[in-house]
Design an enzyme around this catalytic site. Structure first.
Site, PDB file in Angstrom:
ATOM      1  N   SER A 239       0.810  -1.218   0.000  1.00 58.63           N
ATOM      2  CA  SER A 239       0.000   0.000   0.000  1.00 58.63           C
ATOM      3  C   SER A 239       0.839   1.262   0.000  1.00 58.63           C
ATOM      4  CB  SER A 239      -0.921   0.009   1.236  1.00 58.63           C
ATOM      5  OG  SER A 239      -1.673  -1.170   1.308  1.00 58.63           O
ATOM      6  N   SER A 277      -3.003  -3.508  -3.103  1.00 56.94           N
ATOM      7  CA  SER A 277      -2.396  -2.249  -2.680  1.00 56.94           C
ATOM      8  C   SER A 277      -3.476  -1.272  -2.227  1.00 56.94           C
ATOM      9  CB  SER A 277      -1.592  -1.635  -3.831  1.00 56.94           C
ATOM     10  OG  SER A 277      -0.878  -0.499  -3.393  1.00 56.94           O
ATOM     11  N   ASP A 279      -4.275   2.181  -1.499  1.00 58.50           N
ATOM     12  CA  ASP A 279      -3.657   3.471  -1.820  1.00 58.50           C
ATOM     13  C   ASP A 279      -4.619   4.598  -1.451  1.00 58.50           C
ATOM     14  OD1 ASP A 279      -1.520   2.009  -2.963  1.00 58.50           O
ATOM     15  OD2 ASP A 279      -2.656   1.803  -4.818  1.00 58.50           O
TER      16      ASP A 279
END
Length: 347
Positions: A239, A277, A279
């Protein structure tokens, strides 16, 4: 030598010290999020040299102490595979009411409780609070199941926050993170923008922990080329947390536009934006509440400042990090500077 040009202890250097200059806009004096007046940063680092590489990073807007209604803010979710405690209330109300704490995934909930302690002490008559805590998963290098972050660690980061040049690389919440095939961590940068109403500052701080191919000023730098012959193992996904601060007068809607640009900037350094991930970008303004927000058609240079400062902060997060061996004997390597010339860098 200017602070934003100096190398760190241990021989690591920021992007500009290596000749990697992102964009044409000038930086603030420190080239850091703390160039936005009243924005402080504190770290607590937990590193036993073996299986534990983690910590806490706190971004503390000083104006929160004197602005009980909070500061205008927005959150943009690039990919929601993560734990960002407190984000839905910011989405709903457009207001930041607490410092921003970053840590490791399984320590988020203890960190949120500790931040609640801090807020209750700051506002002894309050009955409800919205602590904001984000994370990335540092389990590739750190024994994340130990959940070592305590209330004291969080309070130390909050109370020790200062307005100087924040430490970068393997520090605080970035102690055990990796990005773009290399050891990464915390990075920061800033830009100054000349507007008709006067100059404004945009600053960014990142906790980088995501996959992809390191790209420096448009030039891909695959780990296989920079570290030929080195056995490389990269965690999938992971991340990135991005914090954007500005003293430009902006409301929550316009700050949302800044937060989206912050996520876009990850693509400039080669982010894969993978399934795993998480984000997130958080943007807030420290401008006095009585100032009218900038009109939308005046935001282009501010957007450029966000893109450039986040890109450089991400590069700093990688360039300032040192090779680390952690749990299970896994190693994440620092970027070798002598192989960066292809991107116009000076080793």
């Amino acid at each position: 030598m200017d602070n934003h040009l100096s190398a760190s202890a241990g021989g690591r250097a920021r992007a500009r010290s290596l000749g990697v200059v992102v964009g044409a806009l000038p930086t603030g004096p420190l080239n850091a999020i703390t160039d936005v007046e009243g924005v402080l940063v504190g770290h607590t680092t937990l590193d036993d040299g073996a299986d534990l590489h983690t910590g806490v990073t706190a971004v503390v807007p000083r104006r929160l102490a004197t602005a009980p209604a909070g500061l205008p803010a927005a959150v943009h979710t690039g990919n929601g595979f993560g734990k960002l405690v407190g984000s839905t209330q910011i989405d709903e109300l457009g207001v930041l009411q607490s410092p921003i704490v970053l840590t490791a995934t399984l320590s988020v909930f203890r960190a949120a409780d500790a931040l609640l302690t801090y807020l209750m002490e700051l506002h002894p008559d309050g009955l409800s609070f919205n602590p904001l805590v984000g994370e990335t998963n540092d389990g590739f290098l750190s024994d994340i199941r130990r959940r070592p972050v305590t209330e004291r660690h969080v309070l130390d980061a909050l109370r020790g926050a200062s307005g100087g040049l924040p430490a970068e690389g393997c520090v605080g919440a970035g102690t055990g993170t990796t990005a773009l095939g290399f050891k990464a961590g915390i990075g920061t940068s800033s830009r100054r923008v000349a507007l008709d109403g006067g100059p404004v500052t945009v600053g960014a701080l990142v906790q980088a922990n995501f996959s992809g191919v390191l790209t420096v000023r448009g030039v891909p730098m695959p780990v296989e080329e920079l570290l030929p012959g080195v056995r490389h193992e990269e965690p999938p996904g992971n991340s990135c947390m991005i914090v954007v601060a500005t003293d430009a007068p902006l409301d929550a809607r316009r700050l949302g536009r800044l937060a989206r640009r912050a996520i876009f900037a990850m693509g400039r350094v080669g982010a894969a934006y993978s399934h795993g991930s998480g984000d997130y970008a958080i943007a807030f303004s420290t401008a006095p509440a009585h100032l009218p927000p900038l009109p939308d058609d005046a935001l282009n240079p501010v957007f450029a400042a966000v893109l450039d400062s986040v890109e450089e902060a991400l590069l700093n997060s990688v360039f300032m990090a040192t090779t680390t061996t952690g749990v299970g004997g896994r190693t994440s390597y620092g970027v070798p500077y002598d192989r960066l010339q292809g991107a116009g860098a000076r080793p």
